[in-house]
Design a protein around this motif. Structure first.
Motif, PDB file in Angstrom:
ATOM      1  N   ALA A 209       0.692  -1.280  -0.024  1.00  0.00           N
ATOM      2  CA  ALA A 209       0.096   0.075   0.040  1.00  0.00           C
ATOM      3  C   ALA A 209       0.802   1.056  -0.069  1.00  0.00           C
ATOM      4  O   ALA A 209       0.329   2.439  -0.631  1.00  0.00           O
ATOM      5  CB  ALA A 209      -0.829   0.007   1.435  1.00  0.00           C
ATOM      6  N   LEU A 210       2.108   0.953   0.757  1.00  0.00           N
ATOM      7  CA  LEU A 210       2.844   2.261   0.698  1.00  0.00           C
ATOM      8  C   LEU A 210       3.602   2.755  -0.789  1.00  0.00           C
ATOM      9  O   LEU A 210       3.553   3.849  -1.099  1.00  0.00           O
ATOM     10  CB  LEU A 210       4.102   2.041   1.843  1.00  0.00           C
ATOM     11  N   ASN A 211       3.809   1.395  -1.365  1.00  0.00           N
ATOM     12  CA  ASN A 211       4.302   1.584  -2.669  1.00  0.00           C
ATOM     13  C   ASN A 211       3.460   2.119  -3.707  1.00  0.00           C
ATOM     14  O   ASN A 211       3.600   2.866  -4.316  1.00  0.00           O
ATOM     15  CB  ASN A 211       4.828   0.207  -3.268  1.00  0.00           C
ATOM     16  N   ASP A 212       2.296   1.675  -3.387  1.00  0.00           N
ATOM     17  CA  ASP A 212       0.904   2.113  -4.228  1.00  0.00           C
ATOM     18  C   ASP A 212       0.692   3.757  -3.960  1.00  0.00           C
ATOM     19  O   ASP A 212       0.764   4.517  -5.088  1.00  0.00           O
ATOM     20  CB  ASP A 212      -0.309   1.524  -3.707  1.00  0.00           C
ATOM     21  N   GLN A 213       1.035   4.185  -2.861  1.00  0.00           N
ATOM     22  CA  GLN A 213       0.946   5.640  -2.566  1.00  0.00           C
ATOM     23  C   GLN A 213       2.092   6.446  -3.138  1.00  0.00           C
ATOM     24  O   GLN A 213       2.242   7.554  -3.652  1.00  0.00           O
ATOM     25  CB  GLN A 213       0.842   5.789  -0.947  1.00  0.00           C
ATOM     26  N   ILE A 214       3.241   5.679  -2.947  1.00  0.00           N
ATOM     27  CA  ILE A 214       4.562   6.249  -3.708  1.00  0.00           C
ATOM     28  C   ILE A 214       4.482   6.562  -5.284  1.00  0.00           C
ATOM     29  O   ILE A 214       4.630   7.523  -5.536  1.00  0.00           O
ATOM     30  CB  ILE A 214       5.932   5.418  -3.502  1.00  0.00           C
ATOM     31  N   LYS A 215       3.695   5.719  -5.838  1.00  0.00           N
ATOM     32  CA  LYS A 215       3.139   5.911  -7.216  1.00  0.00           C
ATOM     33  C   LYS A 215       2.503   7.066  -7.297  1.00  0.00           C
ATOM     34  O   LYS A 215       2.607   8.018  -8.374  1.00  0.00           O
ATOM     35  CB  LYS A 215       2.548   4.582  -7.711  1.00  0.00           C
ATOM     36  N   LYS A 216       1.458   7.176  -6.343  1.00  0.00           N
ATOM     37  CA  LYS A 216       0.559   8.183  -6.601  1.00  0.00           C
ATOM     38  C   LYS A 216       1.081   9.651  -6.384  1.00  0.00           C
ATOM     39  O   LYS A 216       0.810  10.527  -7.033  1.00  0.00           O
ATOM     40  CB  LYS A 216      -0.511   8.101  -5.781  1.00  0.00           C
ATOM     41  N   GLU A 217       1.922   9.740  -5.520  1.00  0.00           N
ATOM     42  CA  GLU A 217       2.655  11.045  -5.312  1.00  0.00           C
ATOM     43  C   GLU A 217       3.596  11.359  -6.513  1.00  0.00           C
ATOM     44  O   GLU A 217       3.539  12.508  -6.829  1.00  0.00           O
ATOM     45  CB  GLU A 217       3.665  10.890  -3.734  1.00  0.00           C
ATOM     46  N   GLU A 218       4.248  10.400  -7.056  1.00  0.00           N
ATOM     47  CA  GLU A 218       4.806  10.564  -8.209  1.00  0.00           C
ATOM     48  C   GLU A 218       4.075  11.111  -9.612  1.00  0.00           C
ATOM     49  O   GLU A 218       4.366  11.861 -10.277  1.00  0.00           O
ATOM     50  CB  GLU A 218       5.695   9.289  -8.733  1.00  0.00           C
ATOM     51  N   PHE A 219       2.816  10.460  -9.651  1.00  0.00           N
ATOM     52  CA  PHE A 219       1.996  10.743 -10.625  1.00  0.00           C
ATOM     53  C   PHE A 219       1.491  12.368 -10.269  1.00  0.00           C
ATOM     54  O   PHE A 219       1.515  12.960 -11.131  1.00  0.00           O
ATOM     55  CB  PHE A 219       0.934   9.995 -10.789  1.00  0.00           C
ATOM     56  N   SER A 220       1.266  12.764  -8.974  1.00  0.00           N
ATOM     57  CA  SER A 220       0.787  13.907  -8.768  1.00  0.00           C
ATOM     58  C   SER A 220       1.905  15.205  -9.147  1.00  0.00           C
ATOM     59  O   SER A 220       1.617  16.121  -9.662  1.00  0.00           O
ATOM     60  CB  SER A 220       0.697  14.250  -7.248  1.00  0.00           C
ATOM     61  N   SER A 221       3.024  14.691  -9.016  1.00  0.00           N
ATOM     62  CA  SER A 221       4.131  15.556  -9.218  1.00  0.00           C
ATOM     63  C   SER A 221       4.159  15.684 -10.871  1.00  0.00           C
ATOM     64  O   SER A 221       4.381  16.924 -11.330  1.00  0.00           O
ATOM     65  CB  SER A 221       5.509  14.869  -8.973  1.00  0.00           C
ATOM     66  N   ARG A 222       4.047  14.742 -11.711  1.00  0.00           N
ATOM     67  CA  ARG A 222       3.845  14.837 -13.028  1.00  0.00           C
ATOM     68  C   ARG A 222       2.549  15.640 -13.427  1.00  0.00           C
ATOM     69  O   ARG A 222       2.745  16.323 -14.610  1.00  0.00           O
ATOM     70  CB  ARG A 222       4.042  13.406 -13.542  1.00  0.00           C
ATOM     71  N   LEU A 223       1.593  15.258 -12.862  1.00  0.00           N
ATOM     72  CA  LEU A 223       0.495  15.973 -13.498  1.00  0.00           C
ATOM     73  C   LEU A 223       0.496  17.400 -13.063  1.00  0.00           C
ATOM     74  O   LEU A 223       0.118  18.052 -13.965  1.00  0.00           O
ATOM     75  CB  LEU A 223      -0.829  15.511 -12.316  1.00  0.00           C
ATOM     76  N   TYR A 224       1.016  17.677 -11.923  1.00  0.00           N
ATOM     77  CA  TYR A 224       1.188  19.557 -11.748  1.00  0.00           C
ATOM     78  C   TYR A 224       2.274  19.812 -12.698  1.00  0.00           C
ATOM     79  O   TYR A 224       2.232  21.163 -13.110  1.00  0.00           O
ATOM     80  CB  TYR A 224       1.594  19.689 -10.435  1.00  0.00           C
ATOM     81  N   LEU A 225       3.326  19.106 -13.005  1.00  0.00           N
ATOM     82  CA  LEU A 225       4.390  19.438 -14.194  1.00  0.00           C
ATOM     83  C   LEU A 225       3.695  19.798 -15.537  1.00  0.00           C
ATOM     84  O   LEU A 225       3.952  20.999 -16.246  1.00  0.00           O
ATOM     85  CB  LEU A 225       5.195  18.571 -14.142  1.00  0.00           C
ATOM     86  N   SER A 226       2.862  19.045 -15.648  1.00  0.00           N
ATOM     87  CA  SER A 226       2.070  19.102 -17.153  1.00  0.00           C
ATOM     88  C   SER A 226       1.028  20.278 -16.986  1.00  0.00           C
ATOM     89  O   SER A 226       0.965  21.211 -17.917  1.00  0.00           O
ATOM     90  CB  SER A 226       0.998  17.930 -17.287  1.00  0.00           C
TER      91      SER A 226
END
Ligand code: FEO
Length: 169
Positions: A8-25
């Motif tokens: 579950a932590l790894n899944d959240q790590i993925k979501k935080e990384e995606f958030s970073s890319r979404l805001y970059l976009s």
């Protein structure tokens, strides 16, 4: 480290990384559509999400687990307006809040109180982020199509970006 919690932590790590890319976009869209202040604000927020990701990576590794990286989907790159951008930011932050709350619930079910305690920081952070994004969205809605008002909001976002220190882990 409990395997369910690790996953579950790894899944959240993925979501935080995606958030970073979404805001970059979103920052790229703002920078190329005449909103330099909103763009600075979102570039800064990209770094914050990266910090959220890194903090969780270090925690997991230090607790005897192993952080994993996954393939990420391409974030949306087209937006209708600045209002559309911030409406999506708020929507995404609500999704992240739900995800953190579920993760916290799992730590309680599994009696992993140490991880539950670690997640308290994220819970507080989500309250602040939702409140900030909701305030920005309300202001944007208030000015509507008024160009002078929009210019002022963009300046305000620039000031907010400069006032925030770069996050460190
Ligand atoms: Fe990592 Fe904006 O929540």
């Amino acid at each position: 480290m409990n395997k369910k919690i690790e996953s579950a932590l790894n899944d959240q790590i993925k979501k935080e990384e995606f958030s970073s890319r979404l805001y970059l976009s979103m920052a790229i869209w703002c920078e190329t559509n005449g909103y330099p202040g909103a763009s600075s604000f979102l570039y800064k927020h990209t770094e914050e999400e990266r910090m959220h990701q890194m903090k969780m990576i270090h925690y997991l590794n230090e607790r005897g687990g192993k952080s994993q990286l996954f393939e990420l989907e391409k974030p949306t790159s087209e937006f209708q307006s600045l209002q559309d951008v911030f409406a999506r930011v708020l929507e995404h932050e609500k999704f992240i809040t739900g995800s953190i709350n579920n993760l916290y619930g799992l730590t309680m079910d599994e009696k992993d109180y140490t991880t539950g305690n670690f997640l308290q920081w994220y819970i507080t952070e989500q309250v602040e982020e939702e409140s900030l994004m909701s305030t920005i969205l309300d202001k944007i809605k208030l000015v509507g199509h008024d160009k002078a008002g929009m210019f002022h909001i963009d300046k305000e976002l620039e000031a907010m970006a400069s006032a925030t220190k770069s996050p460190s882990v």
